[in-house]
Design an enzyme around this catalytic site. Structure first.
Site, PDB file in Angstrom:
ATOM      1  N   TYR A   9       4.497  -2.948   4.485  1.00  0.00           N
ATOM      2  CA  TYR A   9       3.603  -3.541   3.496  1.00  0.00           C
ATOM      3  C   TYR A   9       2.146  -3.110   3.644  1.00  0.00           C
ATOM      4  CZ  TYR A   9       3.054  -6.597   7.564  1.00  0.00           C
ATOM      5  OH  TYR A   9       2.852  -7.076   8.842  1.00  0.00           O
ATOM      6  N   GLY A  10       1.839  -2.293   4.665  1.00  0.00           N
ATOM      7  CA  GLY A  10       0.439  -1.927   4.899  1.00  0.00           C
ATOM      8  C   GLY A  10       0.230  -0.448   5.063  1.00  0.00           C
ATOM      9  N   THR A  11      -0.238  -0.028   6.229  1.00  0.00           N
ATOM     10  CA  THR A  11      -0.622   1.368   6.427  1.00  0.00           C
ATOM     11  C   THR A  11       0.561   2.309   6.607  1.00  0.00           C
ATOM     12  OG1 THR A  11      -0.848   1.105   8.835  1.00  0.00           O
ATOM     13  CG2 THR A  11      -2.798   0.651   7.480  1.00  0.00           C
ATOM     14  N   LEU A  12       1.786   1.777   6.589  1.00  0.00           N
ATOM     15  CA  LEU A  12       2.977   2.634   6.639  1.00  0.00           C
ATOM     16  C   LEU A  12       3.471   3.002   5.242  1.00  0.00           C
ATOM     17  CD1 LEU A  12       4.908   0.855   9.528  1.00  0.00           C
ATOM     18  CD2 LEU A  12       4.145   3.234   9.559  1.00  0.00           C
ATOM     19  N   GLU A 212      -1.975  -7.111 -19.752  1.00  0.00           N
ATOM     20  CA  GLU A 212      -0.616  -7.175 -19.233  1.00  0.00           C
ATOM     21  C   GLU A 212      -0.258  -8.544 -18.646  1.00  0.00           C
ATOM     22  OE1 GLU A 212       1.360  -4.862 -19.864  1.00  0.00           O
ATOM     23  OE2 GLU A 212       0.007  -3.212 -20.383  1.00  0.00           O
TER      24      GLU A 212
END
Length: 289
Positions: A9-12, A212
């Site tokens: 969910y982050g820097t990966l 949207e």
């Protein structure tokens, strides 16, 4: 078993600085989520803790077991150690094609829970915080047509068209239910969606958030890879429906907007596919009607 599913969910995530650690891993779903609460650590990366009613958005991968050595080092996790930075737990991951069980790294340190990330998406959080001068946006439905841009007096924001774009891995269907019928959505099911790639100032992004229904949880901002010719664009903003329903035929006026916006901007083959899709749903309309 030589592989294990992992939710990140982050820097990966794709286009993020530590994505290289997942090199060779199969991305099962770009549009995935788990129940949890996301936080900005203030250290250049997010963390999450468990929650029963909030969502964290990210990507789902099939990871070779050997890669967990590097992943555990990155997350400062050692099995059985009491002072880990993160714990590695199993959770249910939700995707457009169903639910699966996967591992996810969650916080072990309350001091890392510095600032709540309200919408549960690290990429979206940074976009809204940084407000970059330039953002790429992929329109695949009625936003391909510029008539409503003109009515809303924002058409000056949508003058820079990069070109007709292709979004691989997604199909366009009419999965958002309104009183008069369905509205366009993308579903990550291995198909192909064509549309228009724009280069926008941040003011146009705020307009799109309202158009949207982002704040009302109609359509969720998502980040995808789009091809224009032989060039690839990463972290392109687009929108897909929070809560997908069964496909419904769109009203005539909405179908007309899509065909009008698509003609001359998508391939002839894809344009015919749009017409055939509408016909199967019982919508009999042409641009001359």
């Amino acid at each position: 078993m030589t592989t294990q599913k992992l939710f990140v969910y982050g820097t990966l995530r794709k286009q993020e600085p530590n994505h290289f650690v997942l090199k060779g891993s199969l991305c099962i779903a770009e549009q995935a989520w788990v129940y949890g609460e996301l936080f900005d650590t203030g250290l250049g990366y997010p963390t999450m803790k468990s929650s029963l009613d909030q969502k964290v958005y990210g990507e789902l991968y099939e990871v070779h077991l050997d890669q967990f050595t590097d992943l555990d080092e990155l997350e400062d996790y050692i099995p059985g150690r009491k002072d880990n930075l993160y714990d590695r737990v199993e959770q249910t991951v939700h995707t457009d094609t169903g639910e699966v069980s996967a591992l996810v790294y969650v916080s072990c340190r309350d001091e890392l829970l510095a600032e709540p990330i309200l919408h549960g998406d690290w990429k979206l959080y940074r976009l809204m915080k940084d407000k970059p001068e330039k953002t790429y946006y992929f329109a695949y439905g009625s936003c391909m047509d510029d008539e409503r841009f003109c009515v809303a007096k924002v058409d000056h924001h949508f003058k820079t068209i990069v070109g007709g774009g292709t979004l691989a891995g997604y199909s366009m269907q009419y999965l958002f239910s309104r009183d008069d019928g369905g509205r366009a959505d993308i579903i990550e099911n291995g198909g192909v969606t064509e549309g228009v790639l724009y280069e926008l100032p941040y003011g146009a992004v705020e307009y799109l958030f309202h158009r949207e229904g982002f704040y009302g949880q109609w359509y969720r901002p998502a980040f995808v890879n789009v091809e224009v010719g032989d060039k690839s664009y990463g972290d392109v903003l687009t929108f897909h429906v929070y809560n997908k329903k069964g496909e419904l035929p769109p009203p005539d006026h909405y179908a007309l907007e899509i065909l009008r916006g698509a003609r001359g901007r998508v391939s002839e083959e894809y344009y015919r596919k749009l017409e055939q899709q509408l016909e199967k749903l019982g919508v009999q309309i042409t641009l001359d009607s």
